[in-house]
Design a protein around this motif. Structure first.
Motif, PDB file in Angstrom:
ATOM      1  N   GLU A   1      -5.513  11.361 -13.286  1.00  0.00           N
ATOM      2  CA  GLU A   1      -6.512  11.784 -12.312  1.00  0.00           C
ATOM      3  C   GLU A   1      -5.959  12.873 -11.388  1.00  0.00           C
ATOM      4  N   ALA A   2      -4.700  12.736 -11.013  1.00  0.00           N
ATOM      5  CA  ALA A   2      -4.085  13.759 -10.159  1.00  0.00           C
ATOM      6  C   ALA A   2      -4.018  15.100 -10.884  1.00  0.00           C
ATOM      7  N   VAL A   3      -3.662  15.070 -12.164  1.00  0.00           N
ATOM      8  CA  VAL A   3      -3.611  16.304 -12.956  1.00  0.00           C
ATOM      9  C   VAL A   3      -5.012  16.889 -13.102  1.00  0.00           C
ATOM     10  N   LYS A   4      -5.980  16.035 -13.340  1.00  0.00           N
ATOM     11  CA  LYS A   4      -7.369  16.490 -13.463  1.00  0.00           C
ATOM     12  C   LYS A   4      -7.830  17.161 -12.182  1.00  0.00           C
ATOM     13  N   GLN A   5      -7.584  16.528 -11.038  1.00  0.00           N
ATOM     14  CA  GLN A   5      -8.027  17.085  -9.765  1.00  0.00           C
ATOM     15  C   GLN A   5      -7.308  18.392  -9.426  1.00  0.00           C
ATOM     16  N   ALA A   6      -6.094  18.539  -9.941  1.00  0.00           N
ATOM     17  CA  ALA A   6      -5.340  19.768  -9.699  1.00  0.00           C
ATOM     18  C   ALA A   6      -5.740  20.891 -10.650  1.00  0.00           C
ATOM     19  N   GLY A   7      -6.647  20.590 -11.577  1.00  0.00           N
ATOM     20  CA  GLY A   7      -7.130  21.600 -12.505  1.00  0.00           C
ATOM     21  C   GLY A   7      -6.358  21.673 -13.804  1.00  0.00           C
TER      22      GLY A   7
ATOM     23  N   VAL B   1      -5.549   9.273  -4.709  1.00  0.00           N
ATOM     24  CA  VAL B   1      -6.417   8.357  -3.969  1.00  0.00           C
ATOM     25  C   VAL B   1      -5.885   8.206  -2.550  1.00  0.00           C
ATOM     26  N   ASP B   2      -6.721   8.452  -1.564  1.00  0.00           N
ATOM     27  CA  ASP B   2      -6.299   8.347  -0.173  1.00  0.00           C
ATOM     28  C   ASP B   2      -6.120   6.885   0.242  1.00  0.00           C
ATOM     29  N   ASP B   3      -5.053   6.645   1.013  1.00  0.00           N
ATOM     30  CA  ASP B   3      -4.810   5.332   1.605  1.00  0.00           C
ATOM     31  C   ASP B   3      -4.950   4.221   0.567  1.00  0.00           C
ATOM     32  N   LEU B   4      -4.199   4.352  -0.510  1.00  0.00           N
ATOM     33  CA  LEU B   4      -4.342   3.459  -1.656  1.00  0.00           C
ATOM     34  C   LEU B   4      -3.761   2.071  -1.395  1.00  0.00           C
ATOM     35  N   THR B   5      -4.596   1.060  -1.538  1.00  0.00           N
ATOM     36  CA  THR B   5      -4.127  -0.315  -1.637  1.00  0.00           C
ATOM     37  C   THR B   5      -3.670  -0.515  -3.071  1.00  0.00           C
ATOM     38  N   VAL B   6      -2.377  -0.674  -3.266  1.00  0.00           N
ATOM     39  CA  VAL B   6      -1.816  -0.724  -4.618  1.00  0.00           C
ATOM     40  C   VAL B   6      -1.926  -2.124  -5.220  1.00  0.00           C
ATOM     41  N   ALA B   7      -1.659  -3.133  -4.401  1.00  0.00           N
ATOM     42  CA  ALA B   7      -1.631  -4.501  -4.914  1.00  0.00           C
ATOM     43  C   ALA B   7      -2.261  -5.459  -3.911  1.00  0.00           C
ATOM     44  N   VAL B   8      -2.617  -6.622  -4.405  1.00  0.00           N
ATOM     45  CA  VAL B   8      -3.318  -7.613  -3.582  1.00  0.00           C
ATOM     46  C   VAL B   8      -2.874  -9.024  -3.947  1.00  0.00           C
ATOM     47  N   TYR B   9      -3.236  -9.958  -3.075  1.00  0.00           N
ATOM     48  CA  TYR B   9      -3.169 -11.374  -3.410  1.00  0.00           C
ATOM     49  C   TYR B   9      -4.584 -11.816  -3.783  1.00  0.00           C
ATOM     50  N   PHE B  10      -4.674 -12.691  -4.751  1.00  0.00           N
ATOM     51  CA  PHE B  10      -5.987 -13.079  -5.265  1.00  0.00           C
ATOM     52  C   PHE B  10      -6.014 -14.562  -5.571  1.00  0.00           C
TER      53      PHE B  10
ATOM     54  N   VAL C   1     -10.020   1.052  -3.625  1.00  0.00           N
ATOM     55  CA  VAL C   1     -10.242   0.193  -4.789  1.00  0.00           C
ATOM     56  C   VAL C   1     -11.431   0.706  -5.596  1.00  0.00           C
ATOM     57  N   GLU C   2     -12.477   1.103  -4.911  1.00  0.00           N
ATOM     58  CA  GLU C   2     -13.655   1.638  -5.604  1.00  0.00           C
ATOM     59  C   GLU C   2     -13.321   2.936  -6.342  1.00  0.00           C
ATOM     60  N   GLU C   3     -12.464   3.746  -5.747  1.00  0.00           N
ATOM     61  CA  GLU C   3     -12.072   4.993  -6.415  1.00  0.00           C
ATOM     62  C   GLU C   3     -11.224   4.702  -7.651  1.00  0.00           C
TER      63      GLU C   3
ATOM     64  N   SER D   1       0.847  -1.195   0.000  1.00  0.00           N
ATOM     65  CA  SER D   1       0.000   0.000   0.000  1.00  0.00           C
ATOM     66  C   SER D   1       0.880   1.242   0.000  1.00  0.00           C
ATOM     67  N   SER D   2       0.313   2.334  -0.444  1.00  0.00           N
ATOM     68  CA  SER D   2       1.025   3.600  -0.396  1.00  0.00           C
ATOM     69  C   SER D   2       1.286   3.987   1.053  1.00  0.00           C
ATOM     70  N   THR D   3       2.403   4.673   1.292  1.00  0.00           N
ATOM     71  CA  THR D   3       2.671   5.206   2.624  1.00  0.00           C
ATOM     72  C   THR D   3       1.749   6.373   2.933  1.00  0.00           C
ATOM     73  N   GLY D   4       1.183   6.971   1.869  1.00  0.00           N
ATOM     74  CA  GLY D   4       0.342   8.144   2.038  1.00  0.00           C
ATOM     75  C   GLY D   4       1.123   9.430   2.151  1.00  0.00           C
ATOM     76  N   ASP D   5       2.446   9.328   2.172  1.00  0.00           N
ATOM     77  CA  ASP D   5       3.320  10.498   2.285  1.00  0.00           C
ATOM     78  C   ASP D   5       3.781  10.899   0.882  1.00  0.00           C
ATOM     79  N   THR D   6       3.326  12.045   0.410  1.00  0.00           N
ATOM     80  CA  THR D   6       3.653  12.470  -0.955  1.00  0.00           C
ATOM     81  C   THR D   6       5.145  12.719  -1.150  1.00  0.00           C
ATOM     82  N   ASP D   7       5.864  12.912  -0.047  1.00  0.00           N
ATOM     83  CA  ASP D   7       7.307  13.164  -0.130  1.00  0.00           C
ATOM     84  C   ASP D   7       8.147  11.926   0.151  1.00  0.00           C
ATOM     85  N   ALA D   8       7.512  10.854   0.580  1.00  0.00           N
ATOM     86  CA  ALA D   8       8.267   9.633   0.921  1.00  0.00           C
ATOM     87  C   ALA D   8       7.404   8.408   0.678  1.00  0.00           C
ATOM     88  N   ASP D   9       7.232   8.084  -0.596  1.00  0.00           N
ATOM     89  CA  ASP D   9       6.452   6.910  -0.964  1.00  0.00           C
ATOM     90  C   ASP D   9       7.312   6.023  -1.854  1.00  0.00           C
TER      91      ASP D   9
END
Length: 327
Positions: A166-172, A226-235, A301-303, A120-128
């Motif tokens: 999506e990030a560029v879109k949200q930033a305008g 995306v907040d608190d992004l789960t990037v990958a999974v086991y399936f 995941v839904e986002e 998952s992402s660390t959520g830290d834009t400066d340290a991910d």
């Protein structure tokens, strides 16, 4: 120094991708707990040689799967495109993939079901562990500066390009003007230096490699938008869940325990990396590790599914209750 790091990473992870093309690596099986011991159930799990899967190696090493009565064989593949059909055909029992590939696969009728979190992402834009990188003199300083630029990604129409746009879109910014170029992870830094692209979307160890080559970060496309992004999974497959519910429950418990152990022991994560990659110590030391969560963040995941539909990766959203882990 940068070229040394790049060479080391290229040798280790030439086929690195959580979603792109690839094949099962002949002979690249790690029977981490040896031949199935008496009383243990044998399972095979398809993984990719990246930092995201360190917890499962640690879990086997620490006996967390054996505690659940499981004897695990870890089979390395060069990409998720080889793992998905191996799991759905029954050749493997479980596999590892990023969430966008799971969303796209399920929308196309593949009987895949997420069962446990990966990185998952660390959520830290400066340290991910993922970052969009550019050269210091590129003129790209903010997210919106990516509009109209060429951006290298390891696989088109997947998690990297969709989250960046999506990030560029949200930033305008004008997200539709970005030109994405498919470049294998090990070649990103070189193509950036050559001017083939204006920026690249890298994950570790290639964030570290690019930085050593002089690149600078713009933002982490996993930490935002995306907040608190789960990037990958086991399936696994729907059929496997239906036929082996107890084994799935045991795998999930062992996997969650492994994730927790890894999150609490980053030094052991770094120590286990040489057992399934050829990364050099100087690379391992500088890596930013993912966050190893013990649950899949459904909202993230839904986002990503919404973004995937908005970008045309899927025509219709899959049934998320069938795709996401069952409570």
């Amino acid at each position: 120094m940068g070229k040394m790091l790049a060479a080391a990473a290229t040798a280790a992870l030439l086929g690195l991708t959580a979603c792109g093309s690839g094949s099962l690596s002949d002979g690249e099986e790690t029977a981490a707990s040896g031949a199935a011991a008496e009383g243990l159930t044998s399972i095979e799990v398809g993984v990719i040689p990246i930092v995201d899967v360190a917890p499962i190696y640690l879990g086997v090493q620490e006996g967390l799967f054996e505690d659940e009565g499981l004897d695990v064989t870890l089979t390395l593949a060069q990409g998720g495109a080889a793992i998905v059909p191996a799991v759905t055909s029954g050749q493997m029992d479980f596999g590892f993939s990023n969430i966008t590939s799971m969303i796209v696969g399920r929308s196309k009728g593949l009987p895949v079901q997420m069962v446990a979190p990966g990185g998952s992402s660390t959520g830290d834009t400066d340290a991910d562990f993922a970052s969009v990188m550019t050269l210091p003199d590129s003129g790209i300083e903010t997210i919106t500066d990516l509009a109209g630029k060429k951006v290298g990604v390891n696989t088109l129409n997947n998690i990297s390009d969709s989250t960046i746009s999506e990030a560029v879109k949200q930033a305008g910014g004008d997200y539709e003007s970005i030109e994405f170029v498919e470049i294998p992870f090990p070649e990103l830094s070189g193509q950036l230096a050559a001017g083939t692209v204006d920026a690249v979307a890298a994950v570790e160890p290639f964030v570290t490699i690019a930085a050593a080559d002089g690149a600078v970060p713009v933002f982490s496309n996993y930490a935002e938008p995306v907040d608190d992004l789960t990037v990958a999974v086991y399936f696994t497959s729907d059929q496997y869940v239906q036929e082996n519910p107890e084994i799935v429950e045991k795998f999930v418990r062992a996997m969650n325990a492994s994730q927790e152990f890894a999150e609490q022991n980053p030094d052991k994560v770094r120590a286990v990396l040489p057992t399934y990659t050829s990364l050099q110590p100087e690379v391992i030391e500088q890596l930013t590790l993912p966050r190893y969560a013990t649950s899949v963040n459904r909202a993230s995941v839904e986002e990503v599914a919404r973004i995937s539909q908005d970008r045309g990766l899927v025509e219709e959203l899959p049934n998320m209750d069938q795709l996401l882990p069952q409570d």
